[in-house]
Design a protein around this motif. Structure first.
Motif, PDB file in Angstrom:
ATOM      1  N   GLU A   1      -9.148   3.040   2.207  1.00  0.00           N
ATOM      2  CA  GLU A   1      -7.871   3.551   1.677  1.00  0.00           C
ATOM      3  C   GLU A   1      -8.066   4.362   0.400  1.00  0.00           C
ATOM      4  N   PHE A   2      -9.088   4.053  -0.323  1.00  0.00           N
ATOM      5  CA  PHE A   2      -9.277   4.719  -1.607  1.00  0.00           C
ATOM      6  C   PHE A   2      -9.766   6.143  -1.425  1.00  0.00           C
ATOM      7  N   ALA A   3     -10.699   6.277  -0.513  1.00  0.00           N
ATOM      8  CA  ALA A   3     -11.179   7.620  -0.221  1.00  0.00           C
ATOM      9  C   ALA A   3     -10.024   8.459   0.316  1.00  0.00           C
ATOM     10  N   ARG A   4      -9.255   7.830   1.155  1.00  0.00           N
ATOM     11  CA  ARG A   4      -8.110   8.476   1.750  1.00  0.00           C
ATOM     12  C   ARG A   4      -7.108   8.947   0.691  1.00  0.00           C
ATOM     13  N   SER A   5      -6.755   8.032  -0.187  1.00  0.00           N
ATOM     14  CA  SER A   5      -5.774   8.363  -1.216  1.00  0.00           C
ATOM     15  C   SER A   5      -6.316   9.398  -2.184  1.00  0.00           C
ATOM     16  N   LEU A   6      -7.593   9.304  -2.429  1.00  0.00           N
ATOM     17  CA  LEU A   6      -8.203  10.248  -3.366  1.00  0.00           C
ATOM     18  C   LEU A   6      -8.013  11.673  -2.874  1.00  0.00           C
ATOM     19  N   ILE A   7      -8.209  11.842  -1.605  1.00  0.00           N
ATOM     20  CA  ILE A   7      -8.181  13.202  -1.087  1.00  0.00           C
ATOM     21  C   ILE A   7      -6.770  13.687  -0.748  1.00  0.00           C
ATOM     22  N   THR A   8      -5.930  12.763  -0.289  1.00  0.00           N
ATOM     23  CA  THR A   8      -4.575  13.197   0.055  1.00  0.00           C
ATOM     24  C   THR A   8      -3.667  13.193  -1.165  1.00  0.00           C
ATOM     25  N   ASN A   9      -4.119  12.540  -2.216  1.00  0.00           N
ATOM     26  CA  ASN A   9      -3.292  12.396  -3.414  1.00  0.00           C
ATOM     27  C   ASN A   9      -1.972  11.687  -3.108  1.00  0.00           C
ATOM     28  N   ARG A  10      -2.011  10.870  -2.080  1.00  0.00           N
ATOM     29  CA  ARG A  10      -0.839  10.064  -1.759  1.00  0.00           C
ATOM     30  C   ARG A  10      -1.294   8.640  -1.535  1.00  0.00           C
ATOM     31  N   THR A  11      -0.424   7.687  -1.795  1.00  0.00           N
ATOM     32  CA  THR A  11      -0.751   6.312  -1.480  1.00  0.00           C
ATOM     33  C   THR A  11       0.357   5.757  -0.605  1.00  0.00           C
ATOM     34  N   ARG A  12       0.080   4.630  -0.017  1.00  0.00           N
ATOM     35  CA  ARG A  12       1.092   3.938   0.776  1.00  0.00           C
ATOM     36  C   ARG A  12       1.474   2.663   0.039  1.00  0.00           C
ATOM     37  N   ILE A  13       1.572   2.782  -1.279  1.00  0.00           N
ATOM     38  CA  ILE A  13       1.920   1.618  -2.095  1.00  0.00           C
ATOM     39  C   ILE A  13       3.248   1.862  -2.794  1.00  0.00           C
ATOM     40  N   ILE A  14       4.121   0.883  -2.721  1.00  0.00           N
ATOM     41  CA  ILE A  14       5.375   0.927  -3.463  1.00  0.00           C
ATOM     42  C   ILE A  14       5.274  -0.061  -4.621  1.00  0.00           C
ATOM     43  N   GLY A  15       5.597   0.393  -5.809  1.00  0.00           N
ATOM     44  CA  GLY A  15       5.629  -0.523  -6.948  1.00  0.00           C
ATOM     45  C   GLY A  15       6.984  -1.205  -7.020  1.00  0.00           C
ATOM     46  N   LEU A  16       6.966  -2.527  -6.999  1.00  0.00           N
ATOM     47  CA  LEU A  16       8.223  -3.267  -7.072  1.00  0.00           C
ATOM     48  C   LEU A  16       8.225  -4.071  -8.365  1.00  0.00           C
ATOM     49  N   VAL A  17       9.108  -3.668  -9.273  1.00  0.00           N
ATOM     50  CA  VAL A  17       9.155  -4.311 -10.579  1.00  0.00           C
ATOM     51  C   VAL A  17      10.342  -5.256 -10.614  1.00  0.00           C
ATOM     52  N   MET A  18      10.094  -6.499 -10.954  1.00  0.00           N
ATOM     53  CA  MET A  18      11.177  -7.485 -10.973  1.00  0.00           C
ATOM     54  C   MET A  18      11.215  -8.207 -12.297  1.00  0.00           C
ATOM     55  N   LYS A  19      12.419  -8.460 -12.734  1.00  0.00           N
ATOM     56  CA  LYS A  19      12.541  -9.297 -13.915  1.00  0.00           C
ATOM     57  C   LYS A  19      12.943 -10.713 -13.511  1.00  0.00           C
ATOM     58  N   GLY A  20      14.091 -10.833 -12.873  1.00  0.00           N
ATOM     59  CA  GLY A  20      14.684 -12.170 -12.746  1.00  0.00           C
ATOM     60  C   GLY A  20      14.291 -12.948 -11.514  1.00  0.00           C
TER      61      GLY A  20
END
Lengths: 330, 330
Positions: B54-73
């Motif tokens: 996945e890293f090589a992939r993301s490096l070259i496509t400049n895209r990831t398949r990761i969503i950042g989910l930030v939670m407080k409560g």
DNA sequence: CTGAAAGCGCTTACAG
DNA sequence: CTGAAAGCGCTTACAG
């Protein structure tokens, strides 16, 4: 600043008047650079808004700073705190958490494929198990793995849990000292090691003292505890005590008994397991067995960090002792 | 199989007797390969245990398949379900979730640095806000961002929430129709848009009808609701109704009132907000305003997917209508 | 301490 | 449809 082009070490190098290698050394822990170079690089980086690309980094080092955290029972209020504590601890150690949710008690290959694709540094499986051939994939890839709050039958992996067997015994002894003469055990999902071991310790003591008991199988949910308690007293006979395999079911049990007009702790007693926050609420004041969450988390993380630093693949079963928390339902 | 060397596309290519490009094409969605090549590649890949990096992939496509989910409560039982539903939905879409926990109502640069380092495809911020210069970093990097269950003052971002203003109004009208003559509002943290808007709608109606009310500030926790309710009736006067800004506080309010011997709904009424699972428990049977969680999640995801496919950076404030759930506390 | 260069494992024009 | 080659943004021997 720049609109389309992402800022790379090369850009920083150019502006700072140093080589790209030097830029890299400033950001790579352990590498050596002169203070002068460092300052030039940091100034240029700041000006350009540079940020090292984690993917390029991971690609070349073949390591990531990602921990895969697999959870099943996030509905159970025991787990959100586990999640936040793990996340906070890993953040302090410079690791991020890739969260994976599953509905399967035994993880499928598909559930964890993503963890292998991202070549995570380590994996924690909470509240679930995994077939051996799936677990072995992690071994083959030298990815350390901890089962949290579950024990595998197999000896080849590392697990951290509460000492459930001991807890079951102590709960039985405690209730016997209260003068209880017959009991009901409401189990969680029977394919979980937690429910089985709590039960084993509990029954072991009751049998040795020849105390009669009945077992009802349930499923670790509030609704399960509620319905099972109703079933247990349907015959008209109310046992002297209920040992319920987790707190959320125990709250359901308490509500069912209250609704049927059964007085707690006078007519029957209820004891849960986990010590979730709600157990301390005034409506419930549930006596329960506290899981040593902090310690369990500590052992999990320290194993992972050791294995990430130098992989050995060692197995083990850590069982941490919990403690009885006496409130008003016994 | 292999012990140390990780299997790459090159290895697969060799075994399959094709070029590395062909192997890549088999795994890259949208690329074209003949069926014959595909089968040869898949067979070789299976034999070697190949898995695209996945890293090589993301490096070259400049895209990831990761969503950042930030939670407080995450302590609030409203959020675990939000977390699992988001995770399940993203999994189905081929995205993974990087989970970030924060204790800050306003996110700090440090909290979200990791999301920028991993160049996540999109970000969801639940139950928290963010200073504009931090939020702008995402904009600069063309990373779509949604505030879930929060509204920013600023118009430059996208937020999805319940229509809290409307809900506050409807709750007031509902209570008035019940014949209630004076009321207490127990607020959540006052720096949250949710609490402010629920309050605004509620007070607006009361003022237009000249109904007296008192406001008590609390903090969206059970303990907060409990203590605040005690404070509210300390004078000896019990208001005809409590509107409590979320369910977990409302449960605390109910428990405090019960403990003081105040009969619900005869002597006073209590209405919460969220419709968490516990609101339906027999001990509580709390009347509440149901948040349209499914729809809120739907709008969040569909915005993110659109923006990931073709970034526009468009802003917006989606407000979904909830509904009153009448139970036994009113 | 520093720089030039190789290489991590992929994707993607380009040519055939 | 397929292959050879360039290149994504880093780290890391190697030489100076």
């Amino acid at each position: 600043m720049d609109m389309n082009h992402t800022v790379t070490a090369k850009d920083v190098a150019k502006l700072a008047g140093v080589s790209q290698s030097s830029v890299s050394r400033v950001y790579f822990e352990g590498a050596k650079v002169s203070e002068k170079t460092r300052l030039k690089v940091l100034a240029a980086a700041k000006q350009l808004g540079y940020r090292p690309n984690e993917f390029a980094r991971s690609l070349i080092t073949n390591r990531t700073r990602i921990i895969g955290l697999v959870m099943k029972g996030v509905d159970n209020p025991f787990y959100p705190q586990v999640l936040t504590r793990f996340t906070a601890a890993f953040k302090a150690l410079g690791f991020s958490v890739l969260f994976v949710h599953t509905n399967n008690e035994e993880l499928e290959a598909e559930d964890i494929e993503i963890l292998l694709n991202y070549n995570v540094a380590g994996v924690i499986i909470t509240d679930a198990t995994m077939s051996l051939n799936v677990a072995n994939e992690f071994k083959e890839n030298k990815i350390p793995l901890v089962f949290f709050n579950r024990k595998l039958q197999n000896d080849d992996f590392y697990s951290v849990s509460c000492n459930n067997l001991d807890a079951g015994r102590k709960v039985a002894i405690y209730l016997l000292e209260k003068g209880v003469t017959d009991m009901v055990y409401i189990s969680g999902n029977e394919d979980t090691s937690t429910s089985r071991e709590r039960q084993r310790g509990f029954f072991e003591v009751l049998e040795s003292r020849q105390i009669p008991y009945t077992k009802y199988a349930s499923n670790y949910t509030y609704e399960g505890g509620y319905q099972t308690a109703l079933k247990a007293i349907r015959s008209g006979h109310v046992p002297a005590a209920f040992f319920v395999a987790n707190d959320i079911m125990a709250l359901g049990t308490v509500d069912a008994l209250k609704q049927q007009g059964v007085k707690i702790p006078e007519e029957t007693k209820v004891i849960g397991f986990d010590d979730i926050e709600m157990a301390d609420w005034p409506s419930y004041q549930l006596t329960t067995w506290r899981q040593p969450v902090e310690k369990m988390i500590h052992f999990t993380i320290s194993y992972l960090m050791d294995e990430i630093a130098a992989y050995t693949g060692k197995s083990g079963k850590v069982e941490v002792n919990g403690a009885l928390i006496e409130r008003l339902t016994t």
